[in-house]
Design a protein around this motif. Structure first.
Motif, short mmCIF file in Angstrom:
data_model
loop_
_atom_site.label_atom_id
_atom_site.label_comp_id
_atom_site.label_asym_id
_atom_site.label_seq_id
_atom_site.Cartn_x
_atom_site.Cartn_y
_atom_site.Cartn_z
N ASN A 274 0.81 -1.21 0.00
CA ASN A 274 0.00 0.00 0.00
C ASN A 274 0.85 1.27 0.00
O ASN A 274 0.54 2.24 -0.69
N ASN B 229 0.84 3.85 -3.12
CA ASN B 229 0.40 5.21 -2.86
C ASN B 229 1.49 6.22 -3.15
O ASN B 229 1.31 7.16 -3.92
N THR B 230 2.65 6.03 -2.52
CA THR B 230 3.71 7.04 -2.57
C THR B 230 4.43 7.09 -3.91
O THR B 230 4.77 8.16 -4.41
N HIS C 216 -1.60 5.71 -6.16
CA HIS C 216 -2.86 5.03 -5.91
C HIS C 216 -3.46 5.51 -4.58
O HIS C 216 -2.72 5.77 -3.63
N PRO C 217 -4.79 5.61 -4.48
CA PRO C 217 -5.41 6.07 -3.24
C PRO C 217 -5.54 4.97 -2.19
O PRO C 217 -6.62 4.66 -1.70
N THR C 218 -4.41 4.36 -1.85
CA THR C 218 -4.41 3.27 -0.87
C THR C 218 -4.10 3.82 0.51
O THR C 218 -3.53 4.90 0.66
N GLU D 16 -11.10 3.56 3.65
CA GLU D 16 -11.29 3.70 2.21
C GLU D 16 -12.74 4.06 1.87
O GLU D 16 -13.01 4.73 0.88
N HIS E 239 -5.96 10.13 -1.23
CA HIS E 239 -4.57 9.85 -1.59
C HIS E 239 -3.60 10.17 -0.45
O HIS E 239 -2.65 9.45 -0.20
N ASP E 240 -3.84 11.27 0.26
CA ASP E 240 -2.90 11.71 1.31
C ASP E 240 -3.33 11.32 2.72
O ASP E 240 -2.61 11.60 3.68
#
Length: 210
Positions: free
Chosen positions: A123, A127-128, A132-134, A164, A173-174
C-alpha cells in the motif's frame, strides 16, 4: 462520527500540511520499496540512518544483489530483525531482476509476492510511488482511527477498508500520511497531546488530556 465531521478533520489536516509524504528517504521507487521493507518494526529514523550509508553506492537491485546478504547485513545491523530483512531484500532484488526487468511492479499481487512485502508495504509503495489512493494502516493509523472515531475497527484490515469507505475522495490519496504523522507526533500512544491538537474539538476520544 458523521461525514461532515470527517470532512472537517481532513480539511484541517490538509491546511496544516498541504503536501504530506513519507519520512523515509529514497531517490527511486526501488529505494522506497527497500526502505519500507526495512521499516517493519523499526523507526523511519533508524532506517534512514542505515540507508544513507549504502543507497548512494548500492541503491539498485543489481547493486544490492552484488552486496549479498552478509554485505547488506553489515549496513543494517542497527535495524531490528536485520538478518531476516537482509535475506528478504536480497531475494526481492533477485526476483525484480529475473521477473520484472529490475523495475518495481505497479501491481498489488506482484508486490505482495516479493519476500518481506505484505499488504501494508504494498500500500505504501502503490500510494507514494504510483499515486494510488491506498491506505497503509500501521500502529499509528490503527490507534488514531479508533481513538478519534474516524474509522473504528478491531483489525488492521477492517480499519483500512473502513477508511477507504469513509474518507472523502479528495483526501483519500494523502489520508494515510496525515494520519500517520498525527499519530506519530500528536495523538501519541501513552499520553495524547490533546491541548496541542488541531482536531481536538472534532475528536470523539472520551479520555482527552488537559
Amino acid at each position: 462520527m458523521n461525514q461532515a465531521k470527517r470532512t472537517e478533520i481532513f480539511t484541517r489536516l490538509r491546511a496544516a500540511n498541504p503536501k504530506p509524504t513519507t519520512e523515509l528517504e529514497y531517490a527511486s521507487t526501488f529505494q522506497l520499496l527497500i526502505a519500507v521493507i526495512l521499516s517493519a518494526q523499526a523507526t523511519d529514523r533508524s532506517v534512514n540512518l542505515a540507508t544513507r550509508k549504502f543507497f548512494p553506492e548500492h541503491g539498485t537491485p543489481q547493486g544490492l544483489l552484488a552486496l549479498g546478504e552478509e554485505g547488506l547485513g553489515e549496513y543494517i545491523k542497527t535495524i531490528g530483525l536485520y538478518r531476516t530483512k537482509a535475506k528478504n531484500v536480497i531475494n526481492t532484488c533477485r526476483i525484480l531482476i529475473e521477473r520484472h526487468g529490475g523495475q518495481v511492479p505497479e501491481d498489488r499481487e506482484a508486490l505482495e509476492a516479493l519476500p518481506g512485502v505484505g499488504r501494508k508495504t504494498a500500500n505504501v509503495v502503490l500510494n507514494t510511488a504510483f499515486g494510488h489512493p491506498t491506505i497503509a494502516v500501521d500502529t499509528h493509523i490503527f490507534r488514531v482511527a479508533n481513538r478519534t472515531g474516524i474509522a473504528p475497527g478491531k483489525t488492521v484490515i477492517e480499519v483500512e477498508r473502513k477508511l477507504e469507505k469513509v474518507v472523502p475522495k479528495e483526501f483519500l490519496h494523502d489520508a494515510h500520511h496525515w494520519l500517520i504523522l498525527h499519530g506519530r507526533y500528536v495523538c501519541v500512544a501513552r499520553t495524547p497531546k490533546c491541548p496541542q491538537c488541531g482536531i481536538e474539538d472534532l475528536c470523539e476520544y472520551k479520555q482527552k488530556t488537559r
